[in-house]
Design a protein around this motif. Sequence first.
Motif, PDB file in Angstrom:
ATOM      1  N   SER A  79       0.819  -1.209   0.000  1.00 14.65           N
ATOM      2  CA  SER A  79       0.000   0.000   0.000  1.00 14.65           C
ATOM      3  C   SER A  79       0.854   1.261   0.000  1.00 14.65           C
ATOM      4  CB  SER A  79      -0.929  -0.005   1.220  1.00 14.65           C
ATOM      5  OG  SER A  79      -1.640   1.203   1.301  1.00 14.65           O
ATOM      6  N   ARG A  80       1.948   1.255   0.767  1.00 12.33           N
ATOM      7  CA  ARG A  80       2.835   2.419   0.792  1.00 12.33           C
ATOM      8  C   ARG A  80       3.454   2.669  -0.573  1.00 12.33           C
ATOM      9  NH1 ARG A  80       3.874   0.834   6.242  1.00 12.33           N
ATOM     10  NH2 ARG A  80       5.418  -0.711   5.575  1.00 12.33           N
ATOM     11  N   LYS A  81       3.648   1.612  -1.342  1.00 12.11           N
ATOM     12  CA  LYS A  81       4.272   1.754  -2.659  1.00 12.11           C
ATOM     13  C   LYS A  81       3.297   2.285  -3.700  1.00 12.11           C
ATOM     14  CE  LYS A  81       6.904  -0.813  -6.137  1.00 12.11           C
ATOM     15  NZ  LYS A  81       7.529  -2.108  -6.498  1.00 12.11           N
ATOM     16  N   PHE A  82       2.072   1.755  -3.721  1.00 18.42           N
ATOM     17  CA  PHE A  82       1.119   2.101  -4.768  1.00 18.42           C
ATOM     18  C   PHE A  82       0.065   3.115  -4.339  1.00 18.42           C
ATOM     19  CE2 PHE A  82       2.614  -2.158  -5.963  1.00 18.42           C
ATOM     20  CZ  PHE A  82       2.999  -1.926  -7.278  1.00 18.42           C
ATOM     21  N   THR A  87      -4.210   0.454  -4.418  1.00 15.77           N
ATOM     22  CA  THR A  87      -4.004  -0.918  -3.946  1.00 15.77           C
ATOM     23  C   THR A  87      -5.336  -1.636  -3.770  1.00 15.77           C
ATOM     24  OG1 THR A  87      -1.962  -0.283  -2.805  1.00 15.77           O
ATOM     25  CG2 THR A  87      -2.995  -2.340  -2.135  1.00 15.77           C
ATOM     26  N   LEU A  88      -6.301  -0.967  -3.157  1.00 17.80           N
ATOM     27  CA  LEU A  88      -7.617  -1.569  -2.966  1.00 17.80           C
ATOM     28  C   LEU A  88      -8.323  -1.786  -4.304  1.00 17.80           C
ATOM     29  CD1 LEU A  88      -8.731   0.427   0.200  1.00 17.80           C
ATOM     30  CD2 LEU A  88      -8.197  -2.016   0.097  1.00 17.80           C
ATOM     31  N   TYR A  89      -8.145  -0.855  -5.224  1.00 20.96           N
ATOM     32  CA  TYR A  89      -8.753  -0.992  -6.560  1.00 20.96           C
ATOM     33  C   TYR A  89      -8.159  -2.184  -7.304  1.00 20.96           C
ATOM     34  CZ  TYR A  89     -10.781   0.496 -11.023  1.00 20.96           C
ATOM     35  OH  TYR A  89     -11.510   0.567 -12.190  1.00 20.96           O
ATOM     36  N   TYR A  90      -6.837  -2.302  -7.251  1.00 26.18           N
ATOM     37  CA  TYR A  90      -6.188  -3.441  -7.905  1.00 26.18           C
ATOM     38  C   TYR A  90      -6.629  -4.765  -7.280  1.00 26.18           C
ATOM     39  CZ  TYR A  90      -3.011   0.061  -9.899  1.00 26.18           C
ATOM     40  OH  TYR A  90      -2.477   1.141 -10.564  1.00 26.18           O
ATOM     41  N   VAL A 126      -6.970  -6.139   5.699  1.00 19.35           N
ATOM     42  CA  VAL A 126      -5.889  -5.445   6.407  1.00 19.35           C
ATOM     43  C   VAL A 126      -6.022  -3.930   6.322  1.00 19.35           C
ATOM     44  CG1 VAL A 126      -3.391  -5.055   6.472  1.00 19.35           C
ATOM     45  CG2 VAL A 126      -4.289  -7.366   6.132  1.00 19.35           C
ATOM     46  N   LEU A 127      -6.385  -3.404   5.154  1.00 18.77           N
ATOM     47  CA  LEU A 127      -6.274  -1.968   4.914  1.00 18.77           C
ATOM     48  C   LEU A 127      -7.486  -1.140   5.314  1.00 18.77           C
ATOM     49  CD1 LEU A 127      -4.545  -1.839   1.402  1.00 18.77           C
ATOM     50  CD2 LEU A 127      -3.495  -1.518   3.653  1.00 18.77           C
ATOM     51  N   LEU A 202      -0.536   4.513   4.278  1.00 15.76           N
ATOM     52  CA  LEU A 202      -0.319   4.059   5.645  1.00 15.76           C
ATOM     53  C   LEU A 202       0.931   4.648   6.282  1.00 15.76           C
ATOM     54  CD1 LEU A 202      -1.238   0.277   5.385  1.00 15.76           C
ATOM     55  CD2 LEU A 202      -2.538   2.085   6.479  1.00 15.76           C
ATOM     56  N   SER A 203       1.571   5.600   5.635  1.00 20.45           N
ATOM     57  CA  SER A 203       2.840   6.101   6.164  1.00 20.45           C
ATOM     58  C   SER A 203       2.687   6.772   7.512  1.00 20.45           C
ATOM     59  CB  SER A 203       3.466   7.094   5.167  1.00 20.45           C
ATOM     60  OG  SER A 203       2.585   8.172   4.933  1.00 20.45           O
ATOM     61  N   SER A 204       1.508   7.332   7.786  1.00 21.13           N
ATOM     62  CA  SER A 204       1.321   8.026   9.056  1.00 21.13           C
ATOM     63  C   SER A 204       1.215   7.073  10.236  1.00 21.13           C
ATOM     64  CB  SER A 204       0.054   8.897   8.998  1.00 21.13           C
ATOM     65  OG  SER A 204      -1.089   8.091   8.830  1.00 21.13           O
TER      66      SER A 204
END
Length: 403
Positions: A79-82, A87-90, A126-127, A202-204
């Motif tokens: 998720s941090r990468k995309f 990420t959820l759409y993919y 997870v997200l 999710l970086s925060s």
Amino acid sequence: MATLKQNQKDRPKKSTSTIVFVIAIIFFAMTLRTPITGVGPIIGDIREGLGISNVLAGFLTTIPLLAFAIVSPFVPGISRKFGMEKTLYYSIILLTIGIALRSFGSISLLIFGTALIGIAIAFGNVLMQGFFKLKYPYHIGLLTGIYTVSMNVSAGVALGISHPIAANPAFGWQGALASSIVITLITLIVWIPLLRGEKVDLSSIGNSNSNGSEKKLWHSPLAWAIAIAMGFQSLLFYCSTTWLPEILISQGFTESSAGWMTSIMQYSQLPMTFLIPILSEKLKSQRSIVYFFTACYIIAFIGIYFKWTELTALWMIFLGLAGGASFGLVLMFFTLRTKTAYEAAQISGFAQSVGYLLAAVGPVLFGYLHDATLSWNLPILLFIVSSIILFVASFISAKERYL
């Protein structure tokens, strides 16, 4: 004055974006259980159509759980990468492909497609809570309620309609398995505005720079108690949705009525999924909730074991109340037993990985026990034993303390 006018201009936009967000969340939630719960009522048709054993049929529920356990720890990094929205759409695209592949009527594609379904659903598992916290931090409870109810309602519908679809010669069991693709396609459409809006990730939540905090979870009895509670709550849910229709059929129900009886169980979860998170947050100790859902589980399974079929609807209601209460409480343990958001994320990942690995054993074990004994008595007794283990793990986790 200019600021006031600007705020008034922005309100309709914010209101519209919130409505779009809620609609997207409702449809996303509907994709997370229907591809799995719809299998139970037609598992006999799949078994006969492909000539497979109950053990292999049980794997149709176990494979997604194994995927949850394996994939969950890697989801935040992806998720941090995309970005979270993409990420959820993919993941919905991957879910759509998995549903399509498993519906072609081949054993290999059935297994491969089911694996893709499990991988895709793991991302939502997870997200989504982090997504709510970062997007609407002051409305997490409301969004969680909408999300959970949408998930349970759609799961109940899938339980009820999968056999009627399979019974139609124009569709068969392949059509019943493919039916949930309608929801994923709608979700892909309603999710597009979120891809164009303000992005969050999710970086925060933060990252752990030391291995010490990770090791503490493995050495924490409380963390293991929460993980075991997560595992056996999931085991009871997935084994129930997979094998209860077959158990009821063996007791004289038609395939269609068995599916709808299991739907009653699913719908009975709804009030508990709303009430338990609110109630558990106000209680210093949640052990009264543990007593409640354990009693409901055991009473229901005893009634099923002794084949008191005239009260089957009541047993399904008890199972629904127990399932909703145990699920809501286990989710709350992630926040009730931690002090920071990152600690909550840590225990969530740990509990889902360990818990779903435990839960994955259930459907196959139940199928094996039935094949070995040619009876459902031993699997039903295993339901009762699992309820007792869930009670012990939840009882330990319900005491007021922190990791």
